[in-house]
Design a protein around this motif. Sequence first.
Motif, PDB file in Angstrom:
ATOM      1  N   ASP A 133       0.831  -1.208   0.000  1.00 13.92           N
ATOM      2  CA  ASP A 133       0.000   0.000   0.000  1.00 13.92           C
ATOM      3  C   ASP A 133       0.865   1.258   0.000  1.00 13.92           C
ATOM      4  N   HIS A 134       1.964   1.209   0.756  1.00 13.04           N
ATOM      5  CA  HIS A 134       2.839   2.382   0.887  1.00 13.04           C
ATOM      6  C   HIS A 134       3.579   2.678  -0.408  1.00 13.04           C
ATOM      7  N   ASP A 135       4.037   1.637  -1.093  1.00 14.33           N
ATOM      8  CA  ASP A 135       4.911   1.842  -2.254  1.00 14.33           C
ATOM      9  C   ASP A 135       4.176   1.848  -3.587  1.00 14.33           C
ATOM     10  N   LEU A 136       2.954   1.352  -3.619  1.00 15.39           N
ATOM     11  CA  LEU A 136       2.171   1.365  -4.847  1.00 15.39           C
ATOM     12  C   LEU A 136       1.043   2.378  -4.652  1.00 15.39           C
ATOM     13  N   ILE A 137       1.283   3.592  -5.128  1.00 16.84           N
ATOM     14  CA  ILE A 137       0.363   4.699  -4.867  1.00 16.84           C
ATOM     15  C   ILE A 137      -0.838   4.613  -5.800  1.00 16.84           C
ATOM     16  N   GLY A 138      -2.037   4.850  -5.230  1.00 22.91           N
ATOM     17  CA  GLY A 138      -3.235   4.924  -6.060  1.00 22.91           C
ATOM     18  C   GLY A 138      -4.368   4.063  -5.531  1.00 22.91           C
ATOM     19  N   SER A 139      -5.571   4.402  -5.947  1.00 24.81           N
ATOM     20  CA  SER A 139      -6.758   3.659  -5.516  1.00 24.81           C
ATOM     21  C   SER A 139      -7.634   3.259  -6.693  1.00 24.81           C
ATOM     22  N   ALA A 140      -7.140   3.407  -7.917  1.00 25.29           N
ATOM     23  CA  ALA A 140      -7.908   2.989  -9.091  1.00 25.29           C
ATOM     24  C   ALA A 140      -8.145   1.484  -9.025  1.00 25.29           C
ATOM     25  N   PRO A 141      -9.262   1.002  -9.563  1.00 24.90           N
ATOM     26  CA  PRO A 141      -9.540  -0.445  -9.531  1.00 24.90           C
ATOM     27  C   PRO A 141      -8.392  -1.289 -10.088  1.00 24.90           C
ATOM     28  N   SER A 142      -7.762  -0.818 -11.156  1.00 24.84           N
ATOM     29  CA  SER A 142      -6.658  -1.589 -11.744  1.00 24.84           C
ATOM     30  C   SER A 142      -5.472  -1.673 -10.793  1.00 24.84           C
ATOM     31  N   VAL A 143      -5.267  -0.640  -9.983  1.00 24.43           N
ATOM     32  CA  VAL A 143      -4.165  -0.645  -9.016  1.00 24.43           C
ATOM     33  C   VAL A 143      -4.506  -1.555  -7.837  1.00 24.43           C
ATOM     34  N   GLU A 144      -5.759  -1.549  -7.423  1.00 19.76           N
ATOM     35  CA  GLU A 144      -6.187  -2.437  -6.340  1.00 19.76           C
ATOM     36  C   GLU A 144      -5.997  -3.902  -6.755  1.00 19.76           C
ATOM     37  N   ARG A 145      -6.349  -4.223  -7.995  1.00 18.27           N
ATOM     38  CA  ARG A 145      -6.146  -5.594  -8.480  1.00 18.27           C
ATOM     39  C   ARG A 145      -4.665  -5.942  -8.506  1.00 18.27           C
ATOM     40  N   LEU A 146      -3.844  -4.974  -8.909  1.00 21.35           N
ATOM     41  CA  LEU A 146      -2.400  -5.192  -8.970  1.00 21.35           C
ATOM     42  C   LEU A 146      -1.837  -5.446  -7.577  1.00 21.35           C
ATOM     43  N   ARG A 147      -2.318  -4.719  -6.575  1.00 16.41           N
ATOM     44  CA  ARG A 147      -1.865  -4.941  -5.203  1.00 16.41           C
ATOM     45  C   ARG A 147      -2.120  -6.381  -4.759  1.00 16.41           C
ATOM     46  N   LYS A 148      -3.329  -6.862  -5.025  1.00 12.70           N
ATOM     47  CA  LYS A 148      -3.680  -8.226  -4.614  1.00 12.70           C
ATOM     48  C   LYS A 148      -2.804  -9.247  -5.314  1.00 12.70           C
ATOM     49  N   GLN A 149      -2.521  -8.999  -6.601  1.00 12.41           N
ATOM     50  CA  GLN A 149      -1.643  -9.903  -7.338  1.00 12.41           C
ATOM     51  C   GLN A 149      -0.245  -9.930  -6.742  1.00 12.41           C
ATOM     52  N   ILE A 150       0.284  -8.759  -6.422  1.00 14.53           N
ATOM     53  CA  ILE A 150       1.638  -8.659  -5.876  1.00 14.53           C
ATOM     54  C   ILE A 150       1.751  -9.440  -4.577  1.00 14.53           C
ATOM     55  N   ILE A 151       0.782  -9.247  -3.687  1.00 16.96           N
ATOM     56  CA  ILE A 151       0.821  -9.919  -2.385  1.00 16.96           C
ATOM     57  C   ILE A 151       0.755 -11.433  -2.563  1.00 16.96           C
ATOM     58  N   LYS A 152      -0.080 -11.888  -3.489  1.00 14.37           N
ATOM     59  CA  LYS A 152      -0.185 -13.329  -3.740  1.00 14.37           C
ATOM     60  C   LYS A 152       1.083 -13.866  -4.385  1.00 14.37           C
ATOM     61  N   LEU A 153       1.631 -13.146  -5.362  1.00 13.00           N
ATOM     62  CA  LEU A 153       2.813 -13.619  -6.074  1.00 13.00           C
ATOM     63  C   LEU A 153       4.071 -13.571  -5.208  1.00 13.00           C
ATOM     64  N   VAL A 302       1.309 -10.509 -15.384  1.00 12.96           N
ATOM     65  CA  VAL A 302       0.850  -9.333 -14.628  1.00 12.96           C
ATOM     66  C   VAL A 302       0.827  -8.124 -15.554  1.00 12.96           C
ATOM     67  N   GLN A 303      -0.268  -7.406 -15.554  1.00  5.14           N
ATOM     68  CA  GLN A 303      -0.409  -6.202 -16.372  1.00  5.14           C
ATOM     69  C   GLN A 303      -0.341  -4.969 -15.495  1.00  5.14           C
ATOM     70  N   VAL A 304       0.606  -4.079 -15.790  1.00  3.96           N
ATOM     71  CA  VAL A 304       0.710  -2.807 -15.063  1.00  3.96           C
ATOM     72  C   VAL A 304      -0.044  -1.753 -15.866  1.00  3.96           C
ATOM     73  N   PRO A 305      -1.048  -1.096 -15.283  1.00  5.11           N
ATOM     74  CA  PRO A 305      -1.841  -0.126 -16.050  1.00  5.11           C
ATOM     75  C   PRO A 305      -1.054   1.117 -16.413  1.00  5.11           C
ATOM     76  N   SER A 306      -1.393   1.696 -17.548  1.00  8.88           N
ATOM     77  CA  SER A 306      -0.780   2.971 -17.935  1.00  8.88           C
ATOM     78  C   SER A 306      -1.355   4.079 -17.057  1.00  8.88           C
ATOM     79  N   LEU A 307      -0.702   5.220 -17.051  1.00 13.21           N
ATOM     80  CA  LEU A 307      -1.155   6.323 -16.210  1.00 13.21           C
ATOM     81  C   LEU A 307      -2.489   6.878 -16.692  1.00 13.21           C
TER      82      LEU A 307
END
Length: 461
Positions: A133-153, A302-307
């Motif tokens: 949460d601290h290092d991956l800034i943002g609350s967009a749905p695509s970022v929330e999905r990315l956070r969950k993936q990172i923690i699992k991976l 893993v897909q990282v969303p564009s800005l």
Amino acid sequence: MAAQSVLIVDDEPDIRELLDITLSRMGLETHSAASLGEAQARISEVVPDLCLTDMKLPDGNGISLVEYIQRDFPQMPVAMITAHGSVETAISALKAGAFDFISKPIELETLRNLVNSALQLEGDTSRADSAVDHDLIGSAPSVERLRKQIIKLARSQAPVHIRGESGSGKEVVARLIHNNGPRAAGSFVAVNCGAIPPDLMESELFGHVKGSFTGATSDKPGLFQAAAGGTLFLDEVADLPLGMQVKLLRAIQEKSVRPVGASEEQPTDVRLLSATHKNLAAEVEVGRFRNDLYYRINVIDVQVPSLRERREDLPALAKTILGRISSEEGTAKATLDASALDALASYDFPGNVRELENVLERAFALSDSGTITGDDLQFPSNAPVMRSPGTRTRKTDRPGSEIWNISDADGDLEGFLEDIERKVLSSALEENRWNRTAAAKQLGISFRSLRYRLKKLGLDD
């Protein structure tokens, strides 16, 4: 403190005994099961810290056990024992959620490394949740999905391929996966495959021995060896030459490398992460990337969303970046006014987060106050128009005047412009006998802006 426990699942008594002896010597408590049904019962009974299971069981297969554990005991790592060379089986296990795999005949040192890594996983993921949460800034749905993936991976050793546009933060994602997993204490070694000359690539990745080629005056470990116990991140992996792709595939499958000039292979213990801004599947289609290597490194995608796909995160990202810049400069935190926020929101950011950082660093240097306005943000659309390739632009009555051929950009506009700026600044400093105040005045910029530009371009020595 009670010893950590491991459940061994295999229908061959000799394998169970070998694993039991090895793990007991590591100070671990062991339990055994000879079938899928027996394993499920033992897991519910003793809840081990790790499960080692064979693929083939009398009443089912190891994949079913992996899926059962993922569903009912998600914090428990499970590793698959596969037949030698059974790549498809290993990949299926990793996709199902296995922590890692080991091939028969079992190499005991490899087994010990796997077990030690798995047992370092924390059952409570709250620390990892907070770190991501601290290092991956943002609350967009695509970022929330990315956070969950990172923690699992982070709880797996599966090879991960990270896709995303240039500047979107692929290496940030790779570092988060590494930092929140059992290899966090090891090295994170990142290499841009497109930046290594083809004739040096094998030596860089695998190392070389003294005398193996002209200039090899001593033994040199490669990047695989440098990442031992940690993570090797291959950025822009699509740029690997086809010949090198074959050797990388073997290194991944055999978990060993052969330094240039060496007679024997050396075992490796790395987690492999890769990334590219290219469409790797399309590269396979046209024959520039091997299908078998693609299949091996793309176990998890893993897909990282564009800005521009997460515009709602711009204010939070800008605030965080400005806070870091202000801290580095030792000044009070800079802020963005409404006009600056509007300007950011209306720009597409083809260079993504990296471009946002560059824009804000430049605006901070140019701003005369702690508040950055829309006028301080100099986007490319506000700059002089670049003419079509092949045309020439003459700049006169300026330090460093010369004819620039835009075709010299050669696919690297940012580097081309930096080279021009470097020449202009160097010329201005020379004309003013390295008096920075005079040079800034001649160029029509503030002293603070000049200092920033010199630092950015490596001219501040």
